[in-house]
Each structure stands twice: as C-alpha cells, then as structure tokens.
Motif scaffolding. Structure first.
Motif, PDB file in Angstrom:
ATOM      1  N   THR A  32     -59.270 -76.275 -44.730  1.00 54.52           N
ATOM      2  CA  THR A  32     -58.539 -76.974 -43.673  1.00 54.52           C
ATOM      3  C   THR A  32     -57.049 -76.699 -43.793  1.00 54.52           C
ATOM      4  N   LEU A  33     -56.454 -76.395 -42.658  1.00 53.24           N
ATOM      5  CA  LEU A  33     -55.020 -76.179 -42.544  1.00 53.24           C
ATOM      6  C   LEU A  33     -54.522 -77.117 -41.455  1.00 53.24           C
ATOM      7  N   ALA A  34     -53.656 -78.056 -41.799  1.00 56.75           N
ATOM      8  CA  ALA A  34     -53.090 -78.981 -40.812  1.00 56.75           C
ATOM      9  C   ALA A  34     -51.844 -78.352 -40.206  1.00 56.75           C
ATOM     10  N   GLU A  35     -51.853 -78.192 -38.878  1.00 59.25           N
ATOM     11  CA  GLU A  35     -50.694 -77.624 -38.196  1.00 59.25           C
ATOM     12  C   GLU A  35     -50.556 -78.247 -36.814  1.00 59.25           C
ATOM     13  N   PRO A  36     -49.754 -79.306 -36.698  1.00 58.32           N
ATOM     14  CA  PRO A  36     -49.632 -80.012 -35.434  1.00 58.32           C
ATOM     15  C   PRO A  36     -48.757 -79.320 -34.388  1.00 58.32           C
ATOM     16  N   LEU A  37     -47.886 -78.388 -34.775  1.00 61.95           N
ATOM     17  CA  LEU A  37     -46.946 -77.795 -33.818  1.00 61.95           C
ATOM     18  C   LEU A  37     -46.959 -76.265 -33.794  1.00 61.95           C
ATOM     19  N   ALA A  38     -46.832 -75.624 -34.936  1.00 60.25           N
ATOM     20  CA  ALA A  38     -46.649 -74.170 -35.011  1.00 60.25           C
ATOM     21  C   ALA A  38     -47.994 -73.447 -35.046  1.00 60.25           C
ATOM     22  N   LEU A  39     -48.761 -73.604 -33.975  1.00 61.17           N
ATOM     23  CA  LEU A  39     -50.122 -73.059 -33.935  1.00 61.17           C
ATOM     24  C   LEU A  39     -50.131 -71.535 -33.958  1.00 61.17           C
ATOM     25  N   ALA A  40     -49.316 -70.896 -33.158  1.00 60.74           N
ATOM     26  CA  ALA A  40     -49.295 -69.427 -33.143  1.00 60.74           C
ATOM     27  C   ALA A  40     -48.942 -68.881 -34.531  1.00 60.74           C
ATOM     28  N   GLN A  41     -47.996 -69.507 -35.198  1.00 59.03           N
ATOM     29  CA  GLN A  41     -47.634 -69.049 -36.540  1.00 59.03           C
ATOM     30  C   GLN A  41     -48.782 -69.239 -37.523  1.00 59.03           C
ATOM     31  N   ALA A  42     -49.491 -70.365 -37.421  1.00 53.09           N
ATOM     32  CA  ALA A  42     -50.650 -70.606 -38.300  1.00 53.09           C
ATOM     33  C   ALA A  42     -51.726 -69.547 -38.075  1.00 53.09           C
ATOM     34  N   LEU A  43     -51.938 -69.147 -36.825  1.00 54.67           N
ATOM     35  CA  LEU A  43     -52.921 -68.099 -36.542  1.00 54.67           C
ATOM     36  C   LEU A  43     -52.461 -66.752 -37.077  1.00 54.67           C
ATOM     37  N   ARG A  44     -51.175 -66.441 -36.937  1.00 51.05           N
ATOM     38  CA  ARG A  44     -50.656 -65.189 -37.500  1.00 51.05           C
ATOM     39  C   ARG A  44     -50.792 -65.194 -39.022  1.00 51.05           C
ATOM     40  N   ASP A  45     -50.418 -66.307 -39.658  1.00 56.59           N
ATOM     41  CA  ASP A  45     -50.451 -66.390 -41.120  1.00 56.59           C
ATOM     42  C   ASP A  45     -51.865 -66.297 -41.685  1.00 56.59           C
ATOM     43  N   SER A  46     -52.855 -66.779 -40.942  1.00 62.91           N
ATOM     44  CA  SER A  46     -54.233 -66.788 -41.440  1.00 62.91           C
ATOM     45  C   SER A  46     -55.052 -65.604 -40.941  1.00 62.91           C
ATOM     46  N   ASP A  47     -54.457 -64.742 -40.138  1.00 59.40           N
ATOM     47  CA  ASP A  47     -55.195 -63.609 -39.589  1.00 59.40           C
ATOM     48  C   ASP A  47     -55.622 -62.667 -40.707  1.00 59.40           C
ATOM     49  N   GLY A  48     -56.845 -62.162 -40.583  1.00 54.94           N
ATOM     50  CA  GLY A  48     -57.390 -61.256 -41.580  1.00 54.94           C
ATOM     51  C   GLY A  48     -58.099 -61.954 -42.718  1.00 54.94           C
ATOM     52  N   GLN A  49     -58.082 -63.286 -42.756  1.00 51.96           N
ATOM     53  CA  GLN A  49     -58.704 -64.021 -43.857  1.00 51.96           C
ATOM     54  C   GLN A  49     -60.143 -64.438 -43.548  1.00 51.96           C
ATOM     55  N   ASP A  79     -58.811 -77.101 -33.607  1.00 52.24           N
ATOM     56  CA  ASP A  79     -59.296 -78.344 -33.000  1.00 52.24           C
ATOM     57  C   ASP A  79     -58.167 -79.364 -33.055  1.00 52.24           C
ATOM     58  N   CYS A  80     -57.497 -79.666 -31.962  1.00 53.06           N
ATOM     59  CA  CYS A  80     -57.762 -79.147 -30.638  1.00 53.06           C
ATOM     60  C   CYS A  80     -56.461 -78.843 -29.903  1.00 53.06           C
ATOM     61  N   LEU A  81     -56.572 -78.048 -28.850  1.00 49.43           N
ATOM     62  CA  LEU A  81     -55.401 -77.668 -28.068  1.00 49.43           C
ATOM     63  C   LEU A  81     -54.776 -78.859 -27.354  1.00 49.43           C
ATOM     64  N   THR A  82     -55.597 -79.809 -26.947  1.00 50.25           N
ATOM     65  CA  THR A  82     -55.070 -80.959 -26.216  1.00 50.25           C
ATOM     66  C   THR A  82     -54.155 -81.800 -27.102  1.00 50.25           C
ATOM     67  N   LEU A  83     -54.547 -82.024 -28.350  1.00 50.18           N
ATOM     68  CA  LEU A  83     -53.676 -82.743 -29.284  1.00 50.18           C
ATOM     69  C   LEU A  83     -52.428 -81.929 -29.600  1.00 50.18           C
ATOM     70  N   TRP A  84     -52.590 -80.618 -29.744  1.00 48.32           N
ATOM     71  CA  TRP A  84     -51.441 -79.741 -29.979  1.00 48.32           C
ATOM     72  C   TRP A  84     -50.442 -79.869 -28.837  1.00 48.32           C
TER      73      TRP A  84
END
Length: 170
Positions: A60-77, A83-88
């Motif tokens: 689990t990775l908690a990321e309430p704001l910087a979603l694009a950065q979290a996806l970049r940082d975790s890419d390839g893993q 979950d979820c875009l609406t809360l984001w």
C-alpha cells in the motif's frame, strides 16, 4: 496486455472488488495507491477495513494528491490499483490545487506507463442536480475527470449492484 483500466459505478457497486481482482490478474503482486485521507474516525475505520481485506500480495502506498508522481515512481515494479479518483479529485479541490491540470497530467501519463494500472472512480452524474454551488462544481469536475481518464484508458468497466459490464473496448 491491457495497460490501463478504469472502473466506475455507484457506491457499493463492487468497483473495488473488481479492481483488486483485475490488478492481481496482471501480476502476482500489486501496489495499492490509496488516495483516501483519514480525516475522521469513520474514514480511518473504513481504510483499516479495506487494508484488512487485502492479502499479502499487496503493497500500500498512500498518496492523496501527487497521483501522477506516485504512478511514475512505481512504474516498472508491479501492476497498480488507484482507489479512488473521486477522493483524489476531492483532495485536490479542497487543497486549492489546479485539478484540471492534474487530471490532464494523469490522462497524458497513462498511455506512457510500462506497468498496468487499474483506476477506480465513482459515477456521480446519475443523481439529482445538487442544491449548492460547491456540490455542483464537484459533480461537474468528477464527470469531466471520468471522461478524460476513460478516454485515456484501454478498458472501461461499469459496476452495477455487484455485476461488472465491460464498456470499452466492445
């Protein structure tokens, strides 16, 4: 292999269960990117129940704001589940951030990711027109967010009463 999947539906429609199943079908382990913030005791309890339901296959990775950065940082893993875009979106709006720019950044990023991502969002446009400006602004922003992200995704699913319906591609 499908790279990006958006799952939408109403409250308690089965979105998260479907998302978890799809994410784990894309790899033996997955990363759960949680956008919820425990702003009160009920939400903290809800988050704890969600975490307890998932097994050891999840990080689990908690990321309430910087979603694009979290996806970049975790890419390839591993495959990721957001979950979820609406809360984001709600978090972005409450923080006074430029939600439109953040949504566009996410939409632009999705086709460039190497690892699959499953995103969950709420379908909020099926109800009545809200009676106040803030609620109407949120409903409109959520609708636009869902449209932009659905267009960027390879697959789109709608969950209704626990039954998923594949909308894109047909």
């Amino acid at each position: 292999m499908t790279k990006s999947i958006l799952i939408t539906g109403g409250a308690r429609s089965g979105k998260s269960t479907l998302a978890e199943r799809l994410a784990l079908s894309l790899g033996p382990t997955a990363i759960y990117i949680a956008t919820a913030e425990p702003r009160d005791a009920e939400m903290a309890d809800r988050i704890a129940r969600h975490q307890a339901r998932r097994g050891g296959e999840w990080t689990t990775l908690a990321e309430p704001l910087a979603l694009a950065q979290a996806l970049r940082d975790s890419d390839g893993q591993a495959p990721r589940l957001v979950d979820c875009l609406t809360l984001w979106l709600s978090n972005l709006m409450l923080a006074g951030q430029d939600w439109e720019a953040a949504v566009q950044e996410l939409a632009d990023l999705l086709p460039r990711l190497a690892s699959p991502v499953v995103l969950v969002t709420n379908e909020v446009g099926s109800g009545i027109v809200p009676d106040n400006a803030l609620a109407r602004a949120f409903r409109d922003a959520a609708g636009l967010t869902n449209q932009r992200i659905a267009t960027a995704c390879d697959e789109l699913w709608l969950c209704v009463a626990g039954h998923p319906l594949k909308v894109k591609p047909q």
